[in-house]
Design a protein around this motif. Sequence first.
Motif: not given
Length: 340
Positions: A39-42, A44-46, A48, A50, A316
């Motif tokens: 799961y790529d947090k960076e 996913s955040s960029e 918006e 999962n 998104k």
Amino acid sequence: MANPEQQVSVSEQLLEEIVLARRALDRRESPVLRTELIYDKELSSEFEANIWLASEVHQSIGAYKIRGAYNFIHNLTYDQRLSGVVTVSAGNHAQGIALCSNMAKIHSDIFMPENTPSNKVDSVRTLGGDHITIIPKGNDFDKSQKHAKSYSKKIGAIFASPFNDIKVIAGQATWGVEIGEALDEIDMVFCPVGGMGLIAGISTVMKHKNPKTEIIGVEPKGAASLKYARELGKPLPLKGKIDTFVDGAAVRQVGEVPYRLANHLIRRVISVTTPELRQVTTDLWESQQQEAWLRRAELAGGLAVAGLYRTRALVKGKNVVCLISGGNLSQERYEAEVRV
């Protein structure tokens, strides 16, 4: 273009082949490892969303191509094994055939474009040992393939296409089976495209499990053979010179077999430029995440992630999988030609 809200028709023949391929790849002697998911947090955040990265960089040959190569070799008849195999590849399929030929103790003649990166040629030679002969021929994949097919007919050996063969496609599809077992809800899958063998297998598996899953193909703009085929309604060779910078996906014409099996399952096809792909590959190599395989993605391996940046509004809030298909980019080439 398939509508994700409608039921879609998938090939029953291919589904049956995928079941058989899974059994073959699950054998104790199989060199294929289960896929790795992160799961790529960076990202996913960029975006918006999962976002998971599914990697095949950890495979023995550094790429998913081992799946199709093993399934192909595993299904050869006794007479075919005696006659040997002829194949063509810009690197990863060649490594798979080389390793599996060595394991099965059969001979394979492997045609490779003359501009194939030296690290891939060296790896093929090491993996195949005395059971292969490397034949550099042609300045791109398609020219090399013409020589390989002609040679296979001349010597009476079976031709192992990297993508235009249902056994190979079924082998690649097992990657999608494993992803589907690891993740229940998948809204979108971004898949790299070269000859179309991988996306044919992946889309069949994913659409069979959930018809609403959107399949996005991503190919290099300088060799956008699937986009061209969809415009014309059938696979035909791209005109003029193609860009071979993305060596793992520089194919002039997609395969007729995978196109027939799965073109209708693909939601859209995105073409990305070399600068875009260099940036994504650099980002993966320079990632601060602990997973070392992210830092070994080759150019074709970065195609799926590059596709995210062309579809920001669409991803998104979605559950997204990007396929990191291979990690056979040398440090030397990365520093000299890729890094930005």
